[in-house]
Design an enzyme around this catalytic site. Structure first.
Site, PDB file in Angstrom:
ATOM      1  CE  LYS A  87      -0.334  -0.312   5.022  1.00 52.96           C
ATOM      2  NZ  LYS A  87      -1.162  -0.798   6.139  1.00 52.96           N
ATOM      3  CE1 TYR A 147      12.941  30.924   6.718  1.00 57.14           C
ATOM      4  CE2 TYR A 147      13.277  28.605   6.173  1.00 57.14           C
ATOM      5  CZ  TYR A 147      12.980  29.914   5.782  1.00 57.14           C
ATOM      6  OH  TYR A 147      12.735  30.183   4.481  1.00 57.14           O
TER       7      TYR A 147
HETATM    8  C1  LIG Z   1      -0.419  -1.943   6.612  1.00 62.41           C
HETATM    9  C2  LIG Z   1      -1.029  -3.226   6.973  1.00 62.41           C
HETATM   10  C3  LIG Z   1      -0.244  -4.360   7.203  1.00 62.41           C
HETATM   11  C4  LIG Z   1       1.267  -4.327   7.238  1.00 62.41           C
HETATM   12  O1  LIG Z   1       1.700  -3.783   8.469  1.00 62.41           O
HETATM   13  P1  LIG Z   1       3.265  -3.769   8.842  1.00 62.41           P
HETATM   14  O2  LIG Z   1       3.286  -3.288  10.240  1.00 62.41           O
HETATM   15  O3  LIG Z   1       3.892  -2.775   7.897  1.00 62.41           O
HETATM   16  O4  LIG Z   1       3.763  -5.131   8.640  1.00 62.41           O
HETATM   17  C5  LIG Z   1      -0.888  -5.556   7.443  1.00 62.41           C
HETATM   18  N1  LIG Z   1      -2.243  -5.631   7.469  1.00 62.41           N
HETATM   19  C6  LIG Z   1      -3.029  -4.560   7.277  1.00 62.41           C
HETATM   20  C7  LIG Z   1      -4.505  -4.692   7.341  1.00 62.41           C
HETATM   21  C8  LIG Z   1      -2.454  -3.313   7.030  1.00 62.41           C
HETATM   22  O5  LIG Z   1      -3.239  -2.249   6.839  1.00 62.41           O
END
Ligand SMILES: *Cc1c(COP(=O)(O)O)cnc(C)c1O
Length: 358
Positions: free
Chosen positions: A35, A254
């Site tokens: 994702k 800054y």
């Molecule tokens: C993002 C996600 C994962 C992966 O999580 P990690 O901590 O990066 O391994 C697994 N399952 C779901 C439903 C997620 O949204």
């Protein structure tokens, strides 16, 4: 010449990490979670490095279609399911597996006529209280879906809220076991932390995300050091100017941060700022590598630049290479200095940063 900031993506590291995960959880199949554009590493890179995965899991329907059209024929899982009825046409056409977490989605399913029955993941809310059915409505949902001719197979899925603590895993696993007593089937439970530290959660499918990219689910690099996971992303840039501050008081950046020095102080100006995705909240003292030498940032991160202390590397000049994070500077350390996690930093590298996939 273009601005020297580059995100280098090492697709071999992705492949190595997938192999390490397989050895660690040999009996289960792997959804590589890609994702957010492969946690910022690009879908092109994950297609290249993770060819041997059992499936890809993501959120965006367009990304799923992109993977299909670029030759991925294996399973694709939509982690948040679909967002409206018409998505189901795409899901059917591209043979995607979808999560079902709400009653309206079951109704929507019952109204379609897919070419072939679909594979679905039914989401159990085992205590995170984000998405999914509580235990009682889960059984109802399961039995309703079992009757649908539109569905070929149901996998039970849940997500852990805090896989770093055993007691929190156990609390959610109790709910899963309760369901498992009545519904024996295929289960998919574990994210990265559960994969590494709670093998009782492995079941038939696992869902690693962050460890594929070589960072720690706990936020601490030390916690994953023994697994020899490889860093997949290196964010690098160059020194584009050097400032010389006189002995005594000086002001930098800054907010005119006061700077006291008992000797002449050299400061390197790096072509990287928060508009590239470097965290603005990273305080002075955040680790950084200049010309192969560990040093630290000073002053406030600005939109397009940040400043480094050249004390430990007096040889550095304009054009010296800077590693913001990567093999030497752990992204977990930069994230923790800035009060966040590697997840956020990786997924927020901006489009203006050139990406180089090797
Ligand atoms: C993002 C996600 C994962 C992966 O999580 P990690 O901590 O990066 O391994 C697994 N399952 C779901 C439903 C997620 O949204």
């Amino acid at each position: 010449m273009s601005r020297p900031i580059i995100a280098q993506i090492n697709s071999t590291a992705l492949e190595t990490n997938l192999n390490i995960i397989r050895q660690h959880a040999p009996k289960t199949r792997i959804w590589s979670v890609v994702k957010a554009n492969g946690y910022g590493h690009s879908l092109a890179a994950v297609l290249q490095g993770l060819r041997k995965t059992d499936g890809f899991a993501l959120l965006d329907l367009n990304d799923a279609v992109m993977l299909r059209e670029n030759g991925w024929n294996g399973p694709i899982l939509l982690l948040e399911g679909f967002f409206n009825q018409t998505d189901l046409m795409v899901i059917d056409h591209y043979r995607l597996t979808t999560v079902i977490h709400s009653v309206w989605q079951i109704k929507a399913l019952s109204h379609i006529t897919p070419k072939l029955p679909l594979y679905i993941y039914l989401k159990l809310n085992s205590g995170m209280n984000r998405l999914g059915f509580d235990t009682i409505s889960f059984f109802d949902a399961w039995h309703t879906i079992k009757q649908l001719k539109q569905v070929k197979h149901i996998t039970l899925m849940t997500h852990f809220a805090d896989s770093n603590k055993l007691e929190n895993i156990e609390r959610q696993m109790k709910v899963v076991s309760h369901v498992n007593k009545k519904l024996r089937g295929t289960y998919c439970l574990a994210n990265s932390a559960a994969i590494l530290w709670h093998s009782q959660t492995h079941a038939q499918w696992i869902r690693p995300g962050i460890i594929l990219y070589g960072a720690s689910p706990s936020g601490k690099w030390k916690d994953i050091e023994i697994y020899k996971l490889q860093v997949a992303m290196t964010l690098q840039s160059k020194i584009i100017a050097i400032q010389k501050l006189p002995i005594g008081e000086g002001y930098i950046g800054y907010g005119s941060k006061l700077y006291l020095s008992h000797k002449t102080q050299y400061i390197g100006i790096v072509a990287c700022g928060y508009a590239d995705g470097y965290p603005r909240h990273a305080p002075a003292g955040t680790p950084i590598l200049v010309d192969g030498t560990y040093t630290k940032t000073i002053g406030t991160v600005s939109m397009d630049t940040l400043m480094v202390d050249l004390d430990p590397c007096p040889q550095a000049t304009i054009g010296s290479l800077v590693e913001l994070w990567g093999k030497h500077i752990k992204i977990d350390d930069v994230a923790s200095a800035a009060g966040t996690l590697s997840y956020e930093l990786m997924s927020k590298v901006m489009p203006r940063v050139k990406m180089l996939i090797t």
